[in-house]
Scaffold this motif. Structure first.
Motif, PDB file in Angstrom:
ATOM      1  N   ASN A   7       0.830  -1.201   0.000  1.00  0.00           N
ATOM      2  CA  ASN A   7       0.000   0.000   0.000  1.00  0.00           C
ATOM      3  C   ASN A   7       0.864   1.250   0.000  1.00  0.00           C
ATOM      4  O   ASN A   7       1.738   1.409   0.832  1.00  0.00           O
ATOM      5  N   SER A   8       0.614   2.160  -0.923  1.00  0.00           N
ATOM      6  CA  SER A   8       1.471   3.330  -1.052  1.00  0.00           C
ATOM      7  C   SER A   8       0.752   4.615  -0.683  1.00  0.00           C
ATOM      8  O   SER A   8       1.099   5.676  -1.146  1.00  0.00           O
ATOM      9  N   ALA A  10      -3.071   4.847   0.289  1.00  0.00           N
ATOM     10  CA  ALA A  10      -4.523   4.920   0.349  1.00  0.00           C
ATOM     11  C   ALA A  10      -4.998   4.756   1.777  1.00  0.00           C
ATOM     12  O   ALA A  10      -4.493   3.945   2.528  1.00  0.00           O
ATOM     13  N   HIS A  26      -4.665   9.455  -1.638  1.00  0.00           N
ATOM     14  CA  HIS A  26      -4.137   8.516  -2.633  1.00  0.00           C
ATOM     15  C   HIS A  26      -2.788   9.040  -3.095  1.00  0.00           C
ATOM     16  O   HIS A  26      -2.707  10.048  -3.785  1.00  0.00           O
ATOM     17  N   GLN A 235     -10.530  -1.631   1.894  1.00  0.00           N
ATOM     18  CA  GLN A 235     -10.023  -0.315   1.534  1.00  0.00           C
ATOM     19  C   GLN A 235     -10.821   0.217   0.344  1.00  0.00           C
ATOM     20  O   GLN A 235     -10.789  -0.364  -0.731  1.00  0.00           O
ATOM     21  N   ASP A 237     -11.094   2.982  -2.305  1.00  0.00           N
ATOM     22  CA  ASP A 237     -10.321   4.043  -2.937  1.00  0.00           C
ATOM     23  C   ASP A 237     -10.790   4.140  -4.388  1.00  0.00           C
ATOM     24  O   ASP A 237     -10.464   3.282  -5.204  1.00  0.00           O
ATOM     25  N   ALA A 240      -8.046   3.781  -7.070  1.00  0.00           N
ATOM     26  CA  ALA A 240      -7.600   2.391  -7.203  1.00  0.00           C
ATOM     27  C   ALA A 240      -8.663   1.547  -7.889  1.00  0.00           C
ATOM     28  O   ALA A 240      -8.350   0.697  -8.736  1.00  0.00           O
ATOM     29  N   ASP A 283      -2.194  -2.005  -5.084  1.00  0.00           N
ATOM     30  CA  ASP A 283      -1.235  -1.384  -4.181  1.00  0.00           C
ATOM     31  C   ASP A 283      -1.950  -0.599  -3.089  1.00  0.00           C
ATOM     32  O   ASP A 283      -1.414  -0.416  -1.996  1.00  0.00           O
ATOM     33  N   HIS A 284      -3.156  -0.136  -3.391  1.00  0.00           N
ATOM     34  CA  HIS A 284      -3.919   0.677  -2.446  1.00  0.00           C
ATOM     35  C   HIS A 284      -5.031  -0.110  -1.759  1.00  0.00           C
ATOM     36  O   HIS A 284      -5.581   0.351  -0.770  1.00  0.00           O
TER      37      HIS A 284
END
Length: 405
Positions: A7-8, A10, A26, A235, A237, A240, A283-284
């Protein structure tokens, strides 16, 4: 540090709420994508940009056999190329990762060019982490703390920059995590380090044509499964979700064309772009239960992890049940369904997997019933479970695998 995934940035929005009543952060890391006949020309420019002068190729024996395609990469690198490690093996076994680390050190590498599929990407990423940190992998990997939580240590040393020239549509392109398999214990040792994330991906048509269609298909099934699971994640987002939704549509469109036109680079390149989007989106949202279970079952099967993951997907959607009800509506709409229920989504997914020729039972891909208990135990230590809508205990994980068997 609480166990992160890749996760970068989110942060979760409350299920069912809109942007007006919740919040969203984000953060997308820098990443460069090049695609086309002249895409490889970007490599020396990228190396110059970071003042790198000693690049090492990391690949597997299957890539070495494709002398023309690999030659294109070598010629593009020219004087920057100082060595080639071609010992990559499936599932990134620890001894191979250690050999890659030693090769990078011996050649005084200041950049890594990954050529191949997911195992090559993960092997290179893990090798750069071990090289930089200079410690045993068990001091660096994700473990459980005294409270039973998965935690990852901070890996602070600078890492070698990497670029990926893929042969398959793997979601690993832009990830920050690495999963290394210890062949002696069967464990997957997970490393998380944003500094090991690749700087970019170079999609070359000639390299895209090196992988057998069956391998491209299996990798694309991982793209499909990760997109479906990401769209069920806790999550929420919207950015995403846009990546994941389009990745899902692209796989559904282009995977059948791989069968009808296996010698064309076009469907393969589109599947690679879908893989990039699925990887960036997840990733998010992180992974999910099917991914965690496939990580544990895959090495015990005769099939690629992507096939295992897709096989397990309907069972996981059913297990998630009401826990993902707030996400099922959107997923059903993306799949083109008028009925927004878990059963409708499961039915649609099963029909698509039938079109993709995915087996329906674990026993049909070589998994032994005696392997299920150990696989369930190992899956529960997989960091991808952290954002699953419903996290199973040992009994539930074993029951799900047994139903799939």
């Amino acid at each position: 540090m609480a166990a992160p995934s890749s996760n970068s940035g989110a942060e979760p929005m409350r299920p069912g709420s809109g942007l007006g009543t919740s919040h969203l952060r984000h953060v997308a890391p820098a990443f460069r994508t090049f695609c086309g006949e002249d895409a490889l020309a970007a490599l020396p420019r990228e190396l110059d940009r970071l003042r790198a002068r000693r690049a090492v190729i990391v690949c597997g024996p299957s890539i070495v056999k494709h002398t023309a395609a690999l030659g294109r990469v070598r010629r593009a690198l020219g004087q920057y190329l100082v060595g080639q490690f071609d010992g990559v093996a499936e599932h990134s076994p620890l001894p191979v990762v250690q050999q890659a680390r030693d090769f990078l050190a011996e050649h005084d590498a200041d950049a890594v060019i990954v050529v191949g599929g997911g195992s090559a990407v993960v092997t290179a990423r893990a090798a750069t982490a071990l090289l930089a940190e200079g410690r045993d992998i068990r001091e660096l990997c994700t473990t459980r703390d005294v409270d039973g939580r998965l935690v990852s240590p901070r890996l602070t040393a600078p890492k070698l920059p990497q670029w990926v020239v893929p042969s398959t549509p793997t979601t690993a392109y832009a990830k920050a995590g690495s999963a290394v398999r210890d062949p002696h214990t069967g464990e997957r040792l997970a490393l998380f380090d944003p500094k090991t994330r690749a700087h970019g991906v170079v999609l070359d048509p000639a390299m895209a044509l090196t992988a057998p269609p069956r391998l491209v298909r299996a990798a694309a099934l991982n793209v499909y499964s990760m997109a479906v699971e990401g769209l069920q994640s806790r999550q929420v987002d919207p950015v995403a979700d846009a990546y994941l939704a389009h990745a899902l549509r692209m796989v559904v469109t282009w995977l059948p064309q791989l069968r009808t036109d296996p010698d064309s680079a076009r469907p393969r390149l589109h599947l690679m772009l879908a893989a990039l989007m699925s990887g960036l989106g997840s990733d998010h949202t992180d992974g999910g239960l099917a991914r965690a279970l496939s990580h544990a079952v895959g090495p015990r099967s005769a099939a690629h992890n992507g096939i295992v993951e897709a096989l397990l997907l309907p069972h996981v959607i059913r297990f998630n049940g009401s826990a993902s009800a707030h996400r099922i509506v959107q997923l059903a709409e993306i799949l083109g369904l008028s009925e927004h229920t878990p059963d409708a989504v499961i039915g649609k997914v099963q029909r698509q997997l039938e079109v993709f020729d995915v087996p329906t039972r674990l026993r049909d891909i070589g998994v032994l019933q005696s392997d299920l208990v150990e696989a369930a135990d190992h899956a529960l230590d997989d960091w991808t479970l952290t954002s699953a809508p419903r996290v199973p205990d040992r009994v539930h994980a074993l029951s799900l695998l047994s139903n799939a068997w």
